[in-house]
Design a protein around this motif. Sequence first.
Motif, PDB file in Angstrom:
ATOM      1  N   TYR B 218      44.581  42.102  30.368  1.00 36.57           N
ATOM      2  CA  TYR B 218      46.082  43.411  30.931  1.00 36.57           C
ATOM      3  C   TYR B 218      47.034  42.967  31.620  1.00 36.57           C
ATOM      4  N   LEU B 219      46.523  41.603  32.564  1.00 31.76           N
ATOM      5  CA  LEU B 219      47.921  41.285  33.454  1.00 31.76           C
ATOM      6  C   LEU B 219      48.491  42.578  34.426  1.00 31.76           C
ATOM      7  N   HIS B 220      46.527  43.407  34.647  1.00 30.27           N
ATOM      8  CA  HIS B 220      46.430  44.205  35.849  1.00 30.27           C
ATOM      9  C   HIS B 220      46.680  42.981  37.149  1.00 30.27           C
ATOM     10  N   LEU B 221      47.724  43.033  38.049  1.00 34.16           N
ATOM     11  CA  LEU B 221      47.471  42.131  38.795  1.00 34.16           C
ATOM     12  C   LEU B 221      47.508  42.370  40.353  1.00 34.16           C
ATOM     13  N   ALA B 222      47.861  43.478  40.227  1.00 31.70           N
ATOM     14  CA  ALA B 222      47.224  44.763  41.432  1.00 31.70           C
ATOM     15  C   ALA B 222      45.822  45.059  41.169  1.00 31.70           C
ATOM     16  N   GLY B 223      45.833  45.255  40.362  1.00 29.79           N
ATOM     17  CA  GLY B 223      44.317  45.521  39.502  1.00 29.79           C
ATOM     18  C   GLY B 223      43.237  44.294  40.115  1.00 29.79           C
ATOM     19  N   VAL B 224      43.787  43.078  39.374  1.00 29.45           N
ATOM     20  CA  VAL B 224      42.605  41.661  40.828  1.00 29.45           C
ATOM     21  C   VAL B 224      42.799  41.846  41.822  1.00 29.45           C
ATOM     22  N   VAL B 225      43.917  41.545  42.732  1.00 32.10           N
ATOM     23  CA  VAL B 225      44.522  41.807  43.886  1.00 32.10           C
ATOM     24  C   VAL B 225      42.877  42.587  44.579  1.00 32.10           C
ATOM     25  N   ALA B 226      42.968  44.180  44.002  1.00 36.54           N
ATOM     26  CA  ALA B 226      41.623  44.765  44.446  1.00 36.54           C
ATOM     27  C   ALA B 226      41.130  44.838  44.196  1.00 36.54           C
ATOM     28  N   ILE B 227      40.026  44.030  43.101  1.00 40.07           N
ATOM     29  CA  ILE B 227      38.725  43.890  43.406  1.00 40.07           C
ATOM     30  C   ILE B 227      38.547  42.591  43.754  1.00 40.07           C
ATOM     31  N   GLN B 228      39.189  41.734  43.774  1.00 39.13           N
ATOM     32  CA  GLN B 228      39.040  40.557  44.364  1.00 39.13           C
ATOM     33  C   GLN B 228      38.541  40.672  45.821  1.00 39.13           C
ATOM     34  N   LEU B 229      40.099  41.603  46.679  1.00 42.67           N
ATOM     35  CA  LEU B 229      39.221  42.084  48.133  1.00 42.67           C
ATOM     36  C   LEU B 229      38.101  42.971  48.644  1.00 42.67           C
ATOM     37  N   VAL B 230      37.335  43.794  46.998  1.00 44.79           N
ATOM     38  CA  VAL B 230      36.948  44.559  47.288  1.00 44.79           C
ATOM     39  C   VAL B 230      35.222  43.568  46.933  1.00 44.79           C
ATOM     40  N   ILE B 231      35.288  42.417  46.389  1.00 44.11           N
ATOM     41  CA  ILE B 231      34.294  41.450  46.659  1.00 44.11           C
ATOM     42  C   ILE B 231      34.346  40.794  47.830  1.00 44.11           C
TER      43      ILE B 231
END
Lengths: 274, 259
Positions: B218-231
């Motif tokens: 869904y192109l939620h870039l902010a979400g992608v970045v947030a999850i990547q940071l969590v990982i």
Amino acid sequence: MADHLYKEPILTLRDISMQFGGEVILRDISLDVLNVVRPGVSQGQVVGFYGRSGIGKSVLCRIIAGLLPPSTGTVLVADPQRPVCPGDVGFVQQRYPLFNHRTLLDNLLVAAGRKHSPADAKAKAEEFLTRFDLAPHRRKYPAMLSGGQRQRAAIAQQLLCSEHLIILDEPFSGLDIAMIDEVKKIILEVTTLDELNTVVIVSHDLATTTALSDTLWLLGPERDAAGQLLPGATISKKHQYNVADMGLAWQPGIQAKPAFVQLIEHLKDEIRKA
Amino acid sequence: MLKDLFVPNAKPRPSVFLTMVACQVLFLLLLWLFYPLQLFPTLGEVLASFKDLVTTQGLIQELWASLTTALGALAIATVLALLISYLTALPFFRPIAYAASKMRYLTLTGLTFFMALMLSSGHQVKLSVLVFGATVYLVTGMTSVILTTTQEEMDHARTLGMSEWRSFYEVVVLGKLDEMLEVVRQNFAIIWTMITLVETLYQSEGGIGLLLYKQNRYLHLAGVVAIQLVILGTGALQDYVFAFLRRMFFPYSELTVAK
Ligand SMILES: Nc1ncnc2c1ncn2[C@@H]1O[C@H](COP(=O)(O)OP(=O)(O)OP(=O)(O)O)[C@@H](O)[C@H]1O
Ligand SMILES: [Mg+2]
């Protein structure tokens, strides 16, 4: 002089030669170490083993210890004589390896466990810790020990589990005077503890080692009849010295005697010639 | 003091060093805050999205699910890999280790397909793909650790009268356990890269990979970045735990390292 005589063989080398990829290192080495018997003493054997650096002393030690199969020839040990297996001969290698994942005390215990019950092993290990001035360091890992401490620990480890034969590859290098005396004392003790105990000392310290020895081996290159240098080093008959027959063995204070000084000078010349 | 930071091999005081790290992180955050890149989400967006992920989409639970799967797979893979590498002592088993280590080159997609044919449940497929992938990397690292054993070390054990097996156990198994733990730590990351992919293929069990996949979709870039940071944070924590375990169980292992 009838103050000593020779009995059964303890260590026999028959026609040992060694090549590494066509490069001849050792050639035709045949040696016998016989049980020397002196009335009133249980006298073990001490062999001083000399030769230039890089000539093949450590290689021959590994062959004697059964760790390296020679290209030709056999090494016989024990009574009755049989081919050597790893573990028959104690061998303190030149760089004093220890188990780096065990503390000093553990290193000694694992070695002592081979011949002794756990309680005895503990007592023996403690005894060596004190003797070698290592007691305060018992909980240290080998990486935390000084060079000399490692060396003493490695020697103690082999003494704790060896049978009758033990090879020390340069046991005096890197030790201070007091510790050299201590190692000398221990070699004397080991060799008077049992008739059959035999120590081979590889060393560049001729005076110290010769004073302890009853036999000397000098490993060096040889020339053929035409004066050509033969490949590989050997221990010729001429370079197997019987110090006991010369009347220079088993005497405290021997180092001051003119005959002893002469022998040392002769050895130095022979080594230089090589 | 400050100039210590630019002297080779210098040992600045811990307080100085920590302050420096904090400043560097702060600088990055400020840069992010004040100079937003065009496509890249801003710090505020990422934080908001993180909050949303945690409260409405169960980020923590998904992370936990993935983490437990990852740890389970790692445990199995470690045991398998240790077995395979130790068996290289016997010539008969050497080809197996060699082959196992070369399987690193197999692609995950093809592998998943095969596993799916052989196994029935999605969970099993997921786990076996992870175990397989991790094992082949672990075997590679572990056999190379075993190959660092020197002649001198083995000879030392033999002269103490130890049998061949006992020498192997003492020098290779006991003596290199600390390095094996390091291999496991280094290769844990592989499981994380695989898990995110595998979770998208078997969506029934959720997991942080699936969450990431949805954000992507869904192109939620902010979400992608947030999850990547969590990982990323989880990985850093993991590394820390491994280092801690190593110091605790193998206190000798870093004694010879240059400080
Ligand atoms: N595994 C090997 N492969 C090839 N050459 C070897 C090997 N081991 C030893 N050598 C060679 O054998 C020779 C003798 O080595 P060795 O270690 O026995 O010398 P050394 O007499 O003990 O010397 P030092 O007094 O310096 O310890 C050297 O030239 C060495 O390069
Ligand atoms: Mg040598």
